[in-house]
Scaffold this motif. Structure first.
Motif, mmCIF file in Angstrom:
data_model
loop_
_atom_site.group_PDB
_atom_site.id
_atom_site.type_symbol
_atom_site.label_atom_id
_atom_site.label_comp_id
_atom_site.label_asym_id
_atom_site.label_seq_id
_atom_site.Cartn_x
_atom_site.Cartn_y
_atom_site.Cartn_z
ATOM 1 N N ILE A 140 -24.000 -10.514 30.336
ATOM 2 C CA ILE A 140 -24.529 -11.486 31.289
ATOM 3 C C ILE A 140 -23.636 -11.460 32.519
ATOM 4 C CG2 ILE A 140 -25.016 -13.922 31.706
ATOM 5 C CD1 ILE A 140 -25.700 -14.224 28.774
ATOM 6 N N GLU A 144 -27.394 -3.899 27.145
ATOM 7 C CA GLU A 144 -28.359 -4.467 28.082
ATOM 8 C C GLU A 144 -27.609 -5.340 29.085
ATOM 9 O OE1 GLU A 144 -31.552 -6.521 26.146
ATOM 10 O OE2 GLU A 144 -31.497 -5.169 24.427
ATOM 11 N N THR A 166 -28.104 -8.566 32.047
ATOM 12 C CA THR A 166 -28.942 -9.606 32.613
ATOM 13 C C THR A 166 -28.140 -10.378 33.655
ATOM 14 O OG1 THR A 166 -30.360 -11.500 32.102
ATOM 15 C CG2 THR A 166 -28.346 -11.278 30.813
ATOM 16 N N ASP A 167 -28.814 -10.794 34.699
ATOM 17 C CA ASP A 167 -28.162 -11.474 35.817
ATOM 18 C C ASP A 167 -28.282 -12.979 35.643
ATOM 19 O OD1 ASP A 167 -26.743 -11.558 38.137
ATOM 20 O OD2 ASP A 167 -28.338 -10.793 39.428
ATOM 21 N N GLN A 192 -30.431 -17.756 28.436
ATOM 22 C CA GLN A 192 -30.139 -16.324 28.410
ATOM 23 C C GLN A 192 -29.510 -15.909 27.075
ATOM 24 O OE1 GLN A 192 -28.264 -14.670 31.845
ATOM 25 N NE2 GLN A 192 -29.955 -15.261 33.198
ATOM 26 N N SER A 220 -31.053 -13.305 24.412
ATOM 27 C CA SER A 220 -30.231 -12.248 23.840
ATOM 28 C C SER A 220 -30.337 -12.216 22.323
ATOM 29 C CB SER A 220 -28.770 -12.422 24.242
ATOM 30 O OG SER A 220 -28.609 -12.371 25.659
#
Length: 226
Positions: free
Chosen positions: A171, A199, A201-202, A220, A224
């Motif tokens: 993240i 992976e 993610t922003d 988030q 996940s």
């Protein structure tokens, strides 16, 4: 899912106070850890003590927990995957990356009297702290727990290559997924370069989204865990 929340330097388990109920609403069983030397009054705690505390929480989970590490504690989450590759279902790293084998855990600032105190906000000017107002900064600094030198200067030991099979979600708060991928490609994060499932993610926040964006961070983490 059982979700273990491990805060970074200067934080205890209360850093997750607004994330925990949001995760519970989403159906999870979150556990916010207070690490040795970061909230229990100990000034002699070591990195091994902190790793043992995280592993005890992993072992206490009836299932295969998701282990969330923030900032420097991304290394603690990764050490849990190294020690329990068949027990940790996934690692989430917030605003940080795992240190490599044989390197210091978090020897970032000068210690004083055996501990590394919060260095002040000058060290975190810019994107790290842009979403914290003056009052939030004051509260953070007054609550910040000096971290024992035995933790910050402890040497990271990674031994089981099965850790690279454990999925990872990064993240990205004050940096972007593109930044993280560039650093990995440049060889700056060797552990993630070898990981098989990563992976990104922003999240629109500074370095401490558990404080400034707790519900979004919980969402988030929930995604996940899916």
């Amino acid at each position: 899912m059982d979700i273990l929340l491990v805060g970074g330097l200067w934080l205890d388990g209360s850093a997750w106070d607004e994330v925990v109920p949001a995760l519970e609403e989403l159906g999870h069983r979150p556990v916010a850890l207070t690490l040795p030397g970061q909230g229990d009054g100990s000034t002699s705690a070591t990195l091994d003590d902190q790793v043992s505390a995280v592993l005890a929480a992993v072992d206490a989970s009836p299932g295969k927990p998701l282990v969330v590490g923030h900032s420097a504690a991304c290394t603690l989450a990764w050490l849990a995957a190294d020690a329990r590759p068949d027990k940790v279902t996934k690692v989430v790293m917030i605003g940080g990356f795992p240190a490599a084998d044989g390197t210091p855990y978090a020897d970032f600032f000068e210690p004083a009297d055996g501990v590394m105190p919060f260095p002040g906000w000058a060290a975190f000017e810019g994107p790290d702290s842009a979403d914290l107002d003056g009052e939030a900064k004051r509260r953070f600094a007054s609550a910040a727990i000096p971290v024992p030198e035995g933790v910050t200067k402890g040497v990271v030991r990674l031994t089981d290559e099965r850790r690279f099979d454990v999925p990872i979600v990064v993240i990205c708060p004050e940096f972007s997924p593109a930044d993280a991928q560039q650093w990995i490609s440049a060889g700056q994060i060797p552990e993630l370069a070898k990981a098989k499932h990563v992976e990104f993610t922003d999240i629109d926040s500074g370095h401490w989204p558990m404080i400034t964006q707790p519900r979004l961070l919980a969402e988030q983490i929930h995604q996940s865990a899916a």
